[in-house]
Design a protein around this motif. Sequence first.
Motif, PDB file in Angstrom:
ATOM      1  N   GLU A   1       1.260   6.209   2.297  1.00  0.00           N
ATOM      2  CA  GLU A   1       1.079   5.061   3.312  1.00  0.00           C
ATOM      3  C   GLU A   1       0.820   3.658   2.387  1.00  0.00           C
ATOM      4  N   LEU A   2       0.127   3.928   1.217  1.00  0.00           N
ATOM      5  CA  LEU A   2      -0.264   2.751   0.597  1.00  0.00           C
ATOM      6  C   LEU A   2       1.074   2.164   0.037  1.00  0.00           C
ATOM      7  N   ILE A   3       1.963   3.060  -0.534  1.00  0.00           N
ATOM      8  CA  ILE A   3       3.170   2.539  -1.167  1.00  0.00           C
ATOM      9  C   ILE A   3       4.113   2.010  -0.121  1.00  0.00           C
ATOM     10  N   ASP A   4       4.282   2.613   1.036  1.00  0.00           N
ATOM     11  CA  ASP A   4       4.760   1.806   2.079  1.00  0.00           C
ATOM     12  C   ASP A   4       4.347   0.411   2.409  1.00  0.00           C
ATOM     13  N   ALA A   5       2.880   0.479   2.631  1.00  0.00           N
ATOM     14  CA  ALA A   5       2.212  -0.854   2.933  1.00  0.00           C
ATOM     15  C   ALA A   5       2.856  -2.091   1.788  1.00  0.00           C
ATOM     16  N   PHE A   6       2.357  -1.860   0.561  1.00  0.00           N
ATOM     17  CA  PHE A   6       2.639  -2.479  -0.617  1.00  0.00           C
ATOM     18  C   PHE A   6       4.262  -2.916  -0.820  1.00  0.00           C
ATOM     19  N   GLN A   7       5.073  -1.903  -0.393  1.00  0.00           N
ATOM     20  CA  GLN A   7       6.483  -2.549  -0.429  1.00  0.00           C
ATOM     21  C   GLN A   7       6.871  -3.547   0.545  1.00  0.00           C
ATOM     22  N   HIS A   8       6.101  -3.293   1.909  1.00  0.00           N
ATOM     23  CA  HIS A   8       6.336  -4.122   2.879  1.00  0.00           C
ATOM     24  C   HIS A   8       5.557  -5.568   2.316  1.00  0.00           C
ATOM     25  N   VAL A   9       4.725  -5.550   1.663  1.00  0.00           N
ATOM     26  CA  VAL A   9       4.057  -6.818   1.418  1.00  0.00           C
ATOM     27  C   VAL A   9       5.075  -7.343   0.291  1.00  0.00           C
ATOM     28  N   ARG A  10       5.578  -6.530  -0.590  1.00  0.00           N
ATOM     29  CA  ARG A  10       6.670  -7.205  -1.716  1.00  0.00           C
ATOM     30  C   ARG A  10       7.674  -7.799  -0.948  1.00  0.00           C
ATOM     31  N   ASP A  11       8.293  -7.671   0.236  1.00  0.00           N
ATOM     32  CA  ASP A  11       9.339  -7.956   0.675  1.00  0.00           C
ATOM     33  C   ASP A  11       9.142  -9.005   1.879  1.00  0.00           C
ATOM     34  N   ASP A  12       7.768  -9.213   2.230  1.00  0.00           N
ATOM     35  CA  ASP A  12       7.277 -10.086   3.029  1.00  0.00           C
ATOM     36  C   ASP A  12       7.014 -11.519   2.575  1.00  0.00           C
ATOM     37  N   PRO A  13       7.939 -12.447   3.151  1.00  0.00           N
ATOM     38  CA  PRO A  13       7.819 -14.053   2.497  1.00  0.00           C
ATOM     39  C   PRO A  13       6.473 -14.624   2.800  1.00  0.00           C
ATOM     40  N   GLU A  14       6.047 -14.264   4.030  1.00  0.00           N
ATOM     41  CA  GLU A  14       5.010 -14.894   4.305  1.00  0.00           C
ATOM     42  C   GLU A  14       3.742 -14.619   3.463  1.00  0.00           C
ATOM     43  N   THR A  15       3.633 -13.497   2.873  1.00  0.00           N
ATOM     44  CA  THR A  15       2.404 -13.097   2.073  1.00  0.00           C
ATOM     45  C   THR A  15       2.592 -13.547   0.771  1.00  0.00           C
ATOM     46  N   GLY A  16       1.354 -14.113   0.189  1.00  0.00           N
ATOM     47  CA  GLY A  16       1.467 -14.464  -1.197  1.00  0.00           C
ATOM     48  C   GLY A  16       0.412 -13.785  -2.155  1.00  0.00           C
ATOM     49  N   VAL A  17      -0.615 -13.276  -1.521  1.00  0.00           N
ATOM     50  CA  VAL A  17      -1.743 -12.659  -2.190  1.00  0.00           C
ATOM     51  C   VAL A  17      -2.206 -11.290  -1.216  1.00  0.00           C
ATOM     52  N   VAL A  18      -2.575 -10.279  -2.138  1.00  0.00           N
ATOM     53  CA  VAL A  18      -3.005  -8.951  -1.249  1.00  0.00           C
ATOM     54  C   VAL A  18      -4.573  -8.575  -1.587  1.00  0.00           C
ATOM     55  N   LEU A  19      -5.402  -8.310  -0.630  1.00  0.00           N
ATOM     56  CA  LEU A  19      -6.767  -7.802  -0.756  1.00  0.00           C
ATOM     57  C   LEU A  19      -6.812  -6.392  -0.691  1.00  0.00           C
ATOM     58  N   PHE A  20      -7.092  -5.788  -1.690  1.00  0.00           N
ATOM     59  CA  PHE A  20      -6.863  -4.072  -1.589  1.00  0.00           C
ATOM     60  C   PHE A  20      -8.565  -3.415  -1.671  1.00  0.00           C
ATOM     61  N   THR A  21      -8.796  -2.981  -0.408  1.00  0.00           N
ATOM     62  CA  THR A  21     -10.331  -2.587  -0.221  1.00  0.00           C
ATOM     63  C   THR A  21     -10.433  -1.007   0.410  1.00  0.00           C
TER      64      THR A  21
END
Length: 270
Positions: free
Chosen positions: A41-61
């Motif tokens: 699930e984490l891999i799926d979410a991080f891959q989505h973040v990579r392709d999402d032009p709206e997102t510039g930074v990730v908080l991982f917690t």
Amino acid sequence: PDWKVVKEYQDIIYEKAEGIAKITINRPEVHNAFRPETVMELIDAFQHVRDDPETGVVLFTGKGDKAFCSGGDQRVRGHGGYVGADDVPRLNVLDLQRLIRTLPKPVIAVVAGWCIGGGHVLHVVCDLTIAAENARFGQTGPKVGSFDAGYGATLLARTIGHKKAKEIWFLCRQYTAQEALEMGLVNAVVPLERLEEEAVQWAREILEKSPIAIRFLKAAFNADTDGLAGLQQLAGDATMLYYMTDEAKEGARAFLEKRKPDFSQFRRLP
Ligand code: 2NE
């Protein structure tokens, strides 16, 4: 921020707001230990973040204030790896580590409580770490019959030096947030109640900067440690930029127009 859920998962929470993604391991009953499905699930979410032009930074917690992550779920550790519902033993957290490294956006580990074992390695591979005063860091591998001699050992050594990294792995002690700050293992320590606010502030400051500059800097820091794979990332970024030039466009256009490319129109800079 007014966090909005991006996609529903079982073991994690994936939200975003204001150009910031927040990915939370949601297994507080085991101090946010991960099983293979958690990692998928984490891999799926991080891959989505990579392709999402709206997102510039990730908080991982991690969910709650007791733990960021306590590593692999020891209840499902089997013969040759962590075993999921499909009965296949895996160490898929290594894929997640590489994904965080190659993500062309900064990832900030936001750590309250335990940050231990494979969970500690996850914060090590993040670009920055903001810790709450109650954070506790350490590796347990040689105590529980495991080790991460990849990023877990080598990137740790690049981060805090070989002597300290060997101490952490050979003795398996636990370190306070203040000790982690002193050894350069984390970027800042704040009171628990201010943890997210501080991390969001850091994210906002990054978001004000040039995304391509940040992207190249991350790739360059990693190229130094990741060998040819790191160079591939940096080179891919350079190709992306090159495709934005008239010079590269002339090459592609000439091919489609079945003519010789005319690169003479482009100046050679020193
Ligand atoms: C983190 C630590 C030191 C916390 O101790 P404490 O006393 O504050 O909490 P407690 O009671 O141990 O933990 C609360 C609950 O979480 C479970 C515990 O079993 C306990 O459950 P109940 O007894 O209440 O039912 N829990 C905690 N960590 C867990 C884990 N990793 N897996 C499954 N259940 C876990 C203390 O909990 C601790 O030492 N945890 C284990 C840390 C550890 O050794 N992690 C694995 C390292 S190896 C690894 O992660 C790895 C690798 O080396 C290479 C590749 C991939 C992964």
